[in-house]
Scaffold this active site. Sequence first.
Site, PDB file in Angstrom:
ATOM      1  N   TYR A  97       1.663  35.079 -11.084  1.00 37.20           N
ATOM      2  CA  TYR A  97       1.585  35.516  -9.685  1.00 37.20           C
ATOM      3  C   TYR A  97       1.102  36.960  -9.573  1.00 37.20           C
ATOM      4  O   TYR A  97       0.484  37.338  -8.586  1.00 37.20           O
ATOM      5  CB  TYR A  97       2.965  35.426  -9.014  1.00 37.20           C
ATOM      6  CG  TYR A  97       3.311  34.092  -8.420  1.00 37.20           C
ATOM      7  CD1 TYR A  97       3.445  32.966  -9.229  1.00 37.20           C
ATOM      8  CD2 TYR A  97       3.525  33.951  -7.054  1.00 37.20           C
ATOM      9  CE1 TYR A  97       3.781  31.743  -8.681  1.00 37.20           C
ATOM     10  CE2 TYR A  97       3.863  32.731  -6.505  1.00 37.20           C
ATOM     11  CZ  TYR A  97       3.992  31.634  -7.319  1.00 37.20           C
ATOM     12  OH  TYR A  97       4.328  30.428  -6.776  1.00 37.20           O
ATOM     13  N   ASP A 152       8.539  27.871  -9.363  1.00 38.26           N
ATOM     14  CA  ASP A 152       8.037  27.510  -8.032  1.00 38.26           C
ATOM     15  C   ASP A 152       7.904  25.992  -7.938  1.00 38.26           C
ATOM     16  O   ASP A 152       8.366  25.357  -6.978  1.00 38.26           O
ATOM     17  CB  ASP A 152       6.683  28.188  -7.796  1.00 38.26           C
ATOM     18  CG  ASP A 152       6.078  27.807  -6.461  1.00 38.26           C
ATOM     19  OD1 ASP A 152       6.812  27.850  -5.458  1.00 38.26           O
ATOM     20  OD2 ASP A 152       4.886  27.449  -6.417  1.00 38.26           O
ATOM     21  N   ASP A 209       7.128  20.366 -18.940  1.00 36.11           N
ATOM     22  CA  ASP A 209       6.702  19.009 -18.556  1.00 36.11           C
ATOM     23  C   ASP A 209       7.842  18.014 -18.730  1.00 36.11           C
ATOM     24  O   ASP A 209       8.061  17.137 -17.890  1.00 36.11           O
ATOM     25  CB  ASP A 209       5.433  18.587 -19.318  1.00 36.11           C
ATOM     26  CG  ASP A 209       5.493  18.858 -20.820  1.00 36.11           C
ATOM     27  OD1 ASP A 209       6.450  19.511 -21.271  1.00 36.11           O
ATOM     28  OD2 ASP A 209       4.581  18.415 -21.539  1.00 36.11           O
TER      29      ASP A 209
HETATM   30  C1  IPM Z   1       8.104  29.928  -2.483  1.00 36.63           C
HETATM   31  C2  IPM Z   1       6.740  29.807  -1.864  1.00 36.63           C
HETATM   32  C3  IPM Z   1       5.925  31.038  -2.208  1.00 36.63           C
HETATM   33  C4  IPM Z   1       5.788  31.098  -3.715  1.00 36.63           C
HETATM   34  C5  IPM Z   1       4.541  31.117  -1.542  1.00 36.63           C
HETATM   35  C6  IPM Z   1       4.631  30.985  -0.039  1.00 36.63           C
HETATM   36  C7  IPM Z   1       3.800  32.359  -1.930  1.00 36.63           C
HETATM   37  O1  IPM Z   1       6.109  28.639  -2.250  1.00 36.63           O
HETATM   38  O2  IPM Z   1       8.841  30.856  -2.111  1.00 36.63           O
HETATM   39  O3  IPM Z   1       8.433  29.122  -3.342  1.00 36.63           O
HETATM   40  O4  IPM Z   1       4.883  30.465  -4.283  1.00 36.63           O
HETATM   41  O5  IPM Z   1       6.585  31.782  -4.341  1.00 36.63           O
HETATM   42 MN    MN Z   2       7.293  27.399  -3.574  1.00 41.34          MN
END
Ligand code: IPM
Ligand code: MN
Length: 352
Positions: A142, A245, A221
């Site tokens: 990220y 995520d 996985d």
């Molecule tokens: C989450 C969301 C966020 C992320 C997005 C909106 C950037 O999906 O909080 O899980 O990917 O972290």
């Molecule tokens: Mn998310």
Amino acid sequence: MKLKIALLAGDGIGPEVIAQAVKVCEAIAVKFNHEITWKPALTGAAAIDAVGDPYPDETHEICLNADAVLFGAIGHPKYDNDPSAKVRPEQGLLKMRKKLGLFANVRPTFTFPSLIDNSPLKRERIEGTDLVFLRELTGGIYFGEKGRKDGGETAFDTCTYTREEVVRLAKKGFELAMTRTKKLCCVDKANVMETSRLWRETVQAMEKDYPEVTVSYEFVDAVAMRLVQWPNSYDVLITENLFGDILTDEASVISGSMGLMPSASVGEKNALYEPIHGSYPQAAGKDIANPLATVLSAAMMFEDTFKLKKEAKAIRDVVNKSLEQGIVTEDLSGKNKAYKTSEVGDWLVNNL
Ligand code: IPM
Ligand code: MN
């Protein structure tokens, strides 16, 4: 007790679900004799529209100076199909996480006895599930270097982790495991990724400090598969940002609705509480979104930041009662009456 809470409603259904959580918190304040000062601030598309920045400095100041942040959702469809947009609402969320140092995202997944049959998964598979993901939130792919080369024909995102980033997250994982069933799963892809090998090596080295915790190391996985096969075999899971995520969205299916699961994002100093669902733009302004994930996030805030356990329990109890009595929004109502977002909020307040 005096509580100062930054209130970031954000986009889509954010303002509607936040409004219910505020009502519930105010009812708790009356019942238990607290005084809440709300500090509303702009984020997301709403902030881009107003000041051209999805996480303005003024909002950051408000969050820094609050005891806790209660957050709704971020995201607007006008940006989703426009890859060329220079500023995106989601950047506000990432900037907020980074600037507030919220490196650990705590995402519990549990089942509600009255809703077991709402899950598409079989009852016997999910009954008794009570697990917590600790997702690393300010590192990995990220936040790594990203860009284009070869005249735009090649794109790259880099995943980077330092040992220190892994240690601070894993430490929270071990500590949480000690308060639960002392089982910790380190989720990685150490058969392929160098960052995962650093994760594994770091967590292995920490095991000696927590001799009572049983640690398993599993590839992401395989975890994705076992999570829906035998979710109740897991307790605390630690993982990097992107894996976390994906797996936490998957895990929300176990509880039966995305609209139910709360989360906390914590750092050394600040803490932010938010529902795990997104801004659900199709439902914005319709008063149909499920407010319970946000209400339960407020319960986490009372318990974790303010150490007010009775208040947190009162919220969880009234939420359970509403589920048992079918006072639920359309995502959960099935053939029965669907209540409005605000009606669920009112019911919770009246029954506290
Ligand atoms: C989450 C969301 C966020 C992320 C997005 C909106 C950037 O999906 O909080 O899980 O990917 O972290
Ligand atoms: Mn998310």
